[in-house]
Design a protein around this motif. Structure first.
Motif, PDB file in Angstrom:
ATOM      1  N   SER A 100      24.735  47.314  38.384  1.00  0.00           N
ATOM      2  CA  SER A 100      24.217  46.296  39.019  1.00  0.00           C
ATOM      3  C   SER A 100      25.639  45.312  39.339  1.00  0.00           C
ATOM      4  CB  SER A 100      23.387  45.128  38.345  1.00  0.00           C
ATOM      5  OG  SER A 100      22.899  44.244  39.203  1.00  0.00           O
ATOM      6  N   THR A 101      25.956  45.226  40.609  1.00  0.00           N
ATOM      7  CA  THR A 101      27.163  44.607  41.026  1.00  0.00           C
ATOM      8  C   THR A 101      26.694  43.518  42.256  1.00  0.00           C
ATOM      9  OG1 THR A 101      28.483  46.511  40.659  1.00  0.00           O
ATOM     10  CG2 THR A 101      29.565  44.846  41.817  1.00  0.00           C
ATOM     11  N   ILE A 102      27.531  42.338  41.850  1.00  0.00           N
ATOM     12  CA  ILE A 102      27.553  41.152  42.992  1.00  0.00           C
ATOM     13  C   ILE A 102      28.844  41.449  43.454  1.00  0.00           C
ATOM     14  CG2 ILE A 102      27.164  38.930  43.635  1.00  0.00           C
ATOM     15  CD1 ILE A 102      25.318  38.594  40.947  1.00  0.00           C
ATOM     16  N   SER A 103      28.747  41.505  45.007  1.00  0.00           N
ATOM     17  CA  SER A 103      30.203  41.890  45.600  1.00  0.00           C
ATOM     18  C   SER A 103      30.392  40.370  46.393  1.00  0.00           C
ATOM     19  CB  SER A 103      29.957  43.013  46.640  1.00  0.00           C
ATOM     20  OG  SER A 103      31.173  43.038  47.376  1.00  0.00           O
ATOM     21  N   LEU A 104      31.457  39.879  46.078  1.00  0.00           N
ATOM     22  CA  LEU A 104      31.761  38.620  46.801  1.00  0.00           C
ATOM     23  C   LEU A 104      33.025  38.870  47.602  1.00  0.00           C
ATOM     24  CD1 LEU A 104      31.249  35.981  44.025  1.00  0.00           C
ATOM     25  CD2 LEU A 104      29.728  36.546  45.699  1.00  0.00           C
ATOM     26  N   VAL A 105      33.031  38.421  48.875  1.00  0.00           N
ATOM     27  CA  VAL A 105      34.228  38.503  49.834  1.00  0.00           C
ATOM     28  C   VAL A 105      34.712  36.900  49.720  1.00  0.00           C
ATOM     29  CG1 VAL A 105      35.320  39.146  51.953  1.00  0.00           C
ATOM     30  CG2 VAL A 105      33.358  40.493  50.944  1.00  0.00           C
ATOM     31  N   VAL A 106      35.942  36.936  49.366  1.00  0.00           N
ATOM     32  CA  VAL A 106      36.558  35.504  49.333  1.00  0.00           C
ATOM     33  C   VAL A 106      37.627  35.316  50.483  1.00  0.00           C
ATOM     34  CG1 VAL A 106      37.925  34.026  47.871  1.00  0.00           C
ATOM     35  CG2 VAL A 106      36.425  35.296  46.824  1.00  0.00           C
ATOM     36  N   PRO A 107      37.684  34.444  51.254  1.00  0.00           N
ATOM     37  CA  PRO A 107      38.559  34.058  52.221  1.00  0.00           C
ATOM     38  C   PRO A 107      40.249  33.614  51.853  1.00  0.00           C
ATOM     39  CG  PRO A 107      36.858  32.286  52.335  1.00  0.00           C
ATOM     40  CD  PRO A 107      36.503  33.202  51.057  1.00  0.00           C
ATOM     41  N   ASP A 108      40.739  34.213  52.225  1.00  0.00           N
ATOM     42  CA  ASP A 108      42.279  33.789  51.981  1.00  0.00           C
ATOM     43  C   ASP A 108      42.721  32.361  51.751  1.00  0.00           C
ATOM     44  OD1 ASP A 108      42.801  36.525  52.352  1.00  0.00           O
ATOM     45  OD2 ASP A 108      44.150  36.217  54.216  1.00  0.00           O
ATOM     46  N   LYS A 109      42.134  31.533  52.216  1.00  0.00           N
ATOM     47  CA  LYS A 109      42.361  29.897  51.956  1.00  0.00           C
ATOM     48  C   LYS A 109      41.616  29.719  50.647  1.00  0.00           C
ATOM     49  CE  LYS A 109      42.061  25.203  53.561  1.00  0.00           C
ATOM     50  NZ  LYS A 109      41.610  24.563  54.799  1.00  0.00           N
ATOM     51  N   ALA A 110      40.747  30.277  50.317  1.00  0.00           N
ATOM     52  CA  ALA A 110      40.018  29.893  48.938  1.00  0.00           C
ATOM     53  C   ALA A 110      41.037  30.714  47.797  1.00  0.00           C
ATOM     54  CB  ALA A 110      38.643  30.412  48.804  1.00  0.00           C
ATOM     55  N   ALA A 111      41.492  31.793  48.137  1.00  0.00           N
ATOM     56  CA  ALA A 111      42.330  32.586  46.907  1.00  0.00           C
ATOM     57  C   ALA A 111      43.555  31.726  46.857  1.00  0.00           C
ATOM     58  CB  ALA A 111      42.678  33.943  47.331  1.00  0.00           C
ATOM     59  N   VAL A 112      44.519  31.234  47.929  1.00  0.00           N
ATOM     60  CA  VAL A 112      45.432  30.410  47.909  1.00  0.00           C
ATOM     61  C   VAL A 112      45.324  29.112  47.460  1.00  0.00           C
ATOM     62  CG1 VAL A 112      47.408  29.629  49.139  1.00  0.00           C
ATOM     63  CG2 VAL A 112      46.759  32.021  49.751  1.00  0.00           C
ATOM     64  N   THR A 113      44.164  28.331  47.487  1.00  0.00           N
ATOM     65  CA  THR A 113      43.979  27.105  47.002  1.00  0.00           C
ATOM     66  C   THR A 113      43.791  27.267  45.363  1.00  0.00           C
ATOM     67  OG1 THR A 113      42.777  26.345  49.035  1.00  0.00           O
ATOM     68  CG2 THR A 113      42.039  25.343  47.061  1.00  0.00           C
ATOM     69  N   ALA A 114      43.103  28.465  45.170  1.00  0.00           N
ATOM     70  CA  ALA A 114      43.087  28.682  43.427  1.00  0.00           C
ATOM     71  C   ALA A 114      44.456  28.978  43.049  1.00  0.00           C
ATOM     72  CB  ALA A 114      42.138  29.704  43.335  1.00  0.00           C
ATOM     73  N   GLY A 160      44.240  34.784  42.323  1.00  0.00           N
ATOM     74  CA  GLY A 160      43.492  33.651  43.078  1.00  0.00           C
ATOM     75  C   GLY A 160      42.123  33.726  43.396  1.00  0.00           C
ATOM     76  N   ALA A 161      41.675  35.027  44.270  1.00  0.00           N
ATOM     77  CA  ALA A 161      40.520  35.515  44.493  1.00  0.00           C
ATOM     78  C   ALA A 161      39.439  35.274  43.441  1.00  0.00           C
ATOM     79  CB  ALA A 161      40.481  36.806  45.174  1.00  0.00           C
ATOM     80  N   ALA A 162      40.004  35.661  42.342  1.00  0.00           N
ATOM     81  CA  ALA A 162      39.001  35.525  40.986  1.00  0.00           C
ATOM     82  C   ALA A 162      38.809  34.180  40.714  1.00  0.00           C
ATOM     83  CB  ALA A 162      39.396  36.419  40.096  1.00  0.00           C
ATOM     84  N   LEU A 163      40.102  33.432  40.533  1.00  0.00           N
ATOM     85  CA  LEU A 163      40.068  32.365  40.271  1.00  0.00           C
ATOM     86  C   LEU A 163      39.360  31.151  41.048  1.00  0.00           C
ATOM     87  CD1 LEU A 163      43.950  31.768  38.953  1.00  0.00           C
ATOM     88  CD2 LEU A 163      41.834  31.839  37.449  1.00  0.00           C
ATOM     89  N   SER A 164      39.069  31.657  42.240  1.00  0.00           N
ATOM     90  CA  SER A 164      38.507  30.827  43.231  1.00  0.00           C
ATOM     91  C   SER A 164      37.045  30.519  42.699  1.00  0.00           C
ATOM     92  CB  SER A 164      38.450  31.412  44.837  1.00  0.00           C
ATOM     93  OG  SER A 164      37.611  32.477  44.873  1.00  0.00           O
TER      94      SER A 164
END
Length: 133
Positions: A39-53, A70-74
């Motif tokens: 069971s996996t929840i797949s999230l696609v994170v925008p670049d802006k959120a990754a860099v913000t994090a 940063g994608a995980a930290l977002s």
């Protein structure tokens, strides 16, 4: 490719990796990965959120990390609408997702190719507020 394959219910190959977090990308996944039954929840994170994090993590911990981290930290640093482009979740997974909010662990790593100038460049390109610009 995992998110696209999960949504399609079959293997999907991408034509290229367009994210700034290129080390997270793969043009395709194996059928074993898709068919694992996990069971996996797949999230696609925008670049802006990754860099913000990345920027906020640097501010808080005085450590630089790459956008892949940063994608995980977002998940911790960015509000929901800014950090998720798409979510592939079924009803049973919604229950698991609510329970998962109780404890969140993010392993921060991967800062070997980033420096303050590169972080400032990413912030400028993606219109992320930064004291480094």
């Amino acid at each position: 490719s995992f998110a696209a394959s999960s949504t399609a219910g079959k293997l999907v190959s991408l034509t290229g990796i367009t994210s700034i977090a290129s080390s997270l990308g793969a043009l395709s996944v194996t059928s074993a990965c898709l068919d694992s039954g996990v069971s996996t929840i797949s999230l696609v994170v925008p670049d802006k959120a990754a860099v913000t994090a990345c920027r906020r993590f640097a501010d808080e911990f005085n450590m630089l990390v790459e956008p892949a981290c940063g994608a995980a930290l977002s998940y911790l640093y960015c509000p929901q609408p800014e950090r998720v482009e798409s979510v592939d979740v079924n009803e049973d997974e919604n229950k698991n997702k609510e329970k998962a909010k109780e404890t969140v662990v993010v392993i921060a790593c991967g800062g070997s190719v980033v420096n303050i100038e590169l972080l400032a460049k990413w912030c400028a390109e993606l219109n992320v507020e930064s004291e480094y610009a």
